[in-house]
Design a protein around this motif. Structure first.
Motif, PDB file in Angstrom:
ATOM      1  N   PRO A 397     -19.264  -4.546   9.711  1.00  0.00           N
ATOM      2  CA  PRO A 397     -18.841  -3.736  10.868  1.00  0.00           C
ATOM      3  C   PRO A 397     -19.452  -2.332  10.842  1.00  0.00           C
ATOM      4  N   PHE A 398     -19.470  -1.715   9.687  1.00  0.00           N
ATOM      5  CA  PHE A 398     -20.009  -0.354   9.630  1.00  0.00           C
ATOM      6  C   PHE A 398     -21.514  -0.349   9.864  1.00  0.00           C
ATOM      7  N   TYR A 399     -22.244  -1.199   9.145  1.00  0.00           N
ATOM      8  CA  TYR A 399     -23.700  -1.133   9.242  1.00  0.00           C
ATOM      9  C   TYR A 399     -24.212  -1.640  10.585  1.00  0.00           C
ATOM     10  N   ARG A 400     -23.492  -2.541  11.222  1.00  0.00           N
ATOM     11  CA  ARG A 400     -23.889  -2.942  12.572  1.00  0.00           C
ATOM     12  C   ARG A 400     -23.678  -1.772  13.546  1.00  0.00           C
ATOM     13  N   SER A 401     -22.589  -1.020  13.352  1.00  0.00           N
ATOM     14  CA  SER A 401     -22.344   0.131  14.228  1.00  0.00           C
ATOM     15  C   SER A 401     -23.391   1.222  14.004  1.00  0.00           C
ATOM     16  N   LEU A 402     -23.866   1.348  12.762  1.00  0.00           N
ATOM     17  CA  LEU A 402     -24.901   2.345  12.454  1.00  0.00           C
ATOM     18  C   LEU A 402     -26.218   1.969  13.138  1.00  0.00           C
ATOM     19  N   LEU A 403     -26.650   0.727  12.956  1.00  0.00           N
ATOM     20  CA  LEU A 403     -27.932   0.301  13.523  1.00  0.00           C
ATOM     21  C   LEU A 403     -27.876   0.214  15.043  1.00  0.00           C
ATOM     22  N   ALA A 404     -26.671   0.050  15.603  1.00  0.00           N
ATOM     23  CA  ALA A 404     -26.536  -0.007  17.065  1.00  0.00           C
ATOM     24  C   ALA A 404     -26.831   1.343  17.715  1.00  0.00           C
ATOM     25  N   LEU A 405     -26.848   2.419  16.904  1.00  0.00           N
ATOM     26  CA  LEU A 405     -27.138   3.751  17.439  1.00  0.00           C
ATOM     27  C   LEU A 405     -28.625   4.024  17.568  1.00  0.00           C
ATOM     28  N   ALA A 406     -29.470   3.067  17.181  1.00  0.00           N
ATOM     29  CA  ALA A 406     -30.923   3.241  17.312  1.00  0.00           C
ATOM     30  C   ALA A 406     -31.271   3.422  18.789  1.00  0.00           C
ATOM     31  N   GLY A 407     -31.866   4.552  19.098  1.00  0.00           N
ATOM     32  CA  GLY A 407     -32.266   4.830  20.476  1.00  0.00           C
ATOM     33  C   GLY A 407     -31.127   5.237  21.388  1.00  0.00           C
ATOM     34  N   SER A 408     -29.911   5.433  20.832  1.00  0.00           N
ATOM     35  CA  SER A 408     -28.758   5.800  21.667  1.00  0.00           C
ATOM     36  C   SER A 408     -28.235   7.172  21.263  1.00  0.00           C
ATOM     37  N   PRO A 409     -27.707   7.935  22.239  1.00  0.00           N
ATOM     38  CA  PRO A 409     -27.115   9.233  21.894  1.00  0.00           C
ATOM     39  C   PRO A 409     -25.725   9.037  21.291  1.00  0.00           C
ATOM     40  N   ARG A 410     -25.242  10.038  20.542  1.00  0.00           N
ATOM     41  CA  ARG A 410     -23.884   9.993  20.019  1.00  0.00           C
ATOM     42  C   ARG A 410     -22.896  10.252  21.152  1.00  0.00           C
ATOM     43  N   SER A 411     -21.658   9.927  20.918  1.00  0.00           N
ATOM     44  CA  SER A 411     -20.619  10.095  21.935  1.00  0.00           C
ATOM     45  C   SER A 411     -20.366  11.576  22.209  1.00  0.00           C
ATOM     46  N   LEU A 412     -19.810  11.865  23.401  1.00  0.00           N
ATOM     47  CA  LEU A 412     -19.484  13.246  23.763  1.00  0.00           C
ATOM     48  C   LEU A 412     -18.439  13.807  22.803  1.00  0.00           C
ATOM     49  N   LYS A 413     -17.515  12.967  22.374  1.00  0.00           N
ATOM     50  CA  LYS A 413     -16.476  13.405  21.436  1.00  0.00           C
ATOM     51  C   LYS A 413     -17.099  13.903  20.133  1.00  0.00           C
ATOM     52  N   HIS A 414     -18.090  13.151  19.651  1.00  0.00           N
ATOM     53  CA  HIS A 414     -18.764  13.562  18.408  1.00  0.00           C
ATOM     54  C   HIS A 414     -19.537  14.863  18.610  1.00  0.00           C
ATOM     55  N   LEU A 415     -20.201  15.009  19.730  1.00  0.00           N
ATOM     56  CA  LEU A 415     -20.973  16.227  19.986  1.00  0.00           C
ATOM     57  C   LEU A 415     -20.048  17.441  20.075  1.00  0.00           C
ATOM     58  N   CYS A 416     -18.850  17.251  20.640  1.00  0.00           N
ATOM     59  CA  CYS A 416     -17.874  18.343  20.676  1.00  0.00           C
ATOM     60  C   CYS A 416     -17.409  18.691  19.257  1.00  0.00           C
ATOM     61  N   ARG A 417     -17.209  17.657  18.457  1.00  0.00           N
ATOM     62  CA  ARG A 417     -16.832  17.903  17.062  1.00  0.00           C
ATOM     63  C   ARG A 417     -17.874  18.776  16.380  1.00  0.00           C
ATOM     64  N   CYS A 418     -19.136  18.436  16.540  1.00  0.00           N
ATOM     65  CA  CYS A 418     -20.204  19.189  15.884  1.00  0.00           C
ATOM     66  C   CYS A 418     -20.279  20.620  16.405  1.00  0.00           C
TER      67      CYS A 418
END
Length: 453
Positions: A397-418
């Motif tokens: 589950p974790f590594y599939r979620s990691l590789l699924a981010l290839a070519g995709s932006p992070r969520s708005l929630k994560h960007l607000c966190r940063c």
């Protein structure tokens, strides 16, 4: 006269030694006491309990395991060693691919040393009453050393009452206080100090003080005792370590770590420098992170330890914990990484993240915490190749979620966190003070969730 030159009153082949060794092997304490108290000619007799003096006869067949590795010593060197049976030649196996060791072991002792080492208080009293020398050390350690090493407080007190030297150095240059290495030896340490032992005594090849020894063994009560007697909290040993540095560099068992944490807190309260560097420019925080001890790392950070410090090898505290992540408990490693990042530790250079992934793949919580410290990190499909198949399978589950981010932006929630973390800077640990729901506090502190969004 060295022990190698000493002629024992009772050599290994004597009947008395055979009886004594038989009693020792059988753990027959009454028989041991009978032999040392009634069957020796005089109280300070020298007894030989072991002798591996195989080098005195150059033609003798070498014992198995004496020569190790693929690097054979020269005949000239063997001839030199055969002329001096007490020589020990040893190479550092971390520096050379081949290791060979020639070692000569001889064990000389006395009735009083045997009694003190085994905690035979009655026998110690009997021998001292007959005039035994409380400082005689035919084997290199005196009776008081033996009593302290075995944590036999009553024996130590008896010896000190008979004027044993509380600062007597062994053949290795160690005072009795240096041999108070277990929690049970606290009584011995107290008795030594009451009879004038010095807390400043430097001993052994490492030039440790008693406080260093207490720190290395996680002995908080010993440390409290020594500090109360004026021990210098930031004294350095031969490796440039303070007691705090030595304590943080010690690998303690899980059941000992709470005691070790109390010890470090005690040292810090007494003014120990949280950023003191040793000869390798490693700080206490480097060492705590190298053992993935999150509570200790957090304690040091709260006392001003520098998370950006770099040692002579170019490693930061974060690098040290990442190097240890594959063999340390995953939760401990992840919490240590969290503590560092929440106190302003520089993160890993983005281009080096695949190397981190390769090293830390078995600890996905570590990978997640570190990955979430970046606003955006370019994920590549090639990362799949650095994750071992069995690890990927175990944490799909974790590594599939990691590789699924290839070519995709992070969520708005994560960007607000940063963005919030960037505003907090080195004080990310203050996130819980913000007027936000508790769930968001955990999110801001990079608490792992098991998947990436």
């Amino acid at each position: 006269m060295s022990s190698s030159d000493c002629r024992p009153d009772y050599p290994l082949s004597s009947d008395l030694v055979k009886r004594l060794k038989s009693a020792l092997d059988a753990r027959d304490e009454e028989a041991v006491s009978t032999v040392i108290c009634t069957q020796v000619r005089h109280v300070d007799t020298v007894i030989e309990l072991a002798n591996d003096d195989w080098m005195k006869d150059p033609a003798v067949q070498l014992p198995p395991g004496v020569l190790l590795g693929n690097q054979d010593p020269s005949p000239l060197l063997l001839d030199q060693v055969s002329r001096d049976a007490s020589v020990v030649l040893e190479t550092d196996k971390e520096e050379l691919s081949g290791l060979w060791t020639l070692e000569y072991k001889r064990e000389l002792t006395s009735p009083l040393c045997i009694a003190a080492a085994r905690g035979h208080t009655a026998s110690v009293r009997h021998l001292l009453g007959r005039g035994a020398n409380p400082d005689a050390s035919p084997g290199g350690r005196g009776p008081l050393h033996e009593a302290c090493l075995g944590a036999h407080t009553a024996c130590a007190q008896l010896l000190l009452q008979h004027r044993a030297d509380p600062d007597l150095l062994s053949a290795e240059g160690l005072a009795p206080l240096h041999l108070c290495r277990t929690a049970a030896s606290l009584g011995c340490a107290q008795a030594l100090l009451e009879h004038g032992a010095s807390v400043h005594r430097v001993g052994g090849a490492g030039r440790d003080t008693p406080l260093h020894v207490a720190a290395q063994h996680g002995l908080d009560e010993h440390a409290r005792l020594y500090l109360g007697r004026g021990a210098r909290v930031d004294a350095r040993n031969g490796r440039g370590e303070t007691a705090l540095s030595a304590a943080c560099g010690t690998a303690l068992r899980p059941d000992e770590q709470e005691r070790g944490l109390r010890l470090c807190a005690l040292l810090l309260r007494h003014g120990a420098a949280a950023n003191a560097r040793d000869e390798d420019e490693r700080s206490p925080l480097h060492k705590a992170c190298g053992h993935a001890r999150p509570s200790l790392a957090l304690l040091l950070l709260q006392h001003g330890a520098d998370p950006a410090a770099v040692d002579y090898g170019g490693s930061s505290p974060l690098a040290r914990v990442l190097q240890a992540a594959s063999c340390a408990p995953q939760a401990a490693s992840a919490r240590t990484v969290q503590a560092l990042l929440n106190h302003g530790s520089p993160t890993v250079w983005p281009d080096a993240f695949p190397k981190v992934l390769k090293t830390c793949a078995p600890a996905p919580a570590v990978v997640e915490v570190l990955f979430n410290s970046y606003p955006q990190l370019r994920v590549s499909e090639s990362w799949r190749k650095v994750i071992p198949a069995e690890v990927f399978q175990a944490h799909q589950p974790f590594y599939r979620s990691l590789l699924a981010l290839a070519g995709s932006p992070r969520s708005l929630k994560h960007l607000c966190r940063c963005a919030i973390r960037r505003q907090l800077g080195t004080k990310g640990f203050l996130a819980p003070l913000l007027p936000l729901p508790e769930a968001l506090h955990s999110y801001l502190l990079l608490e792992p969730e098991g998947v990436l969004h």
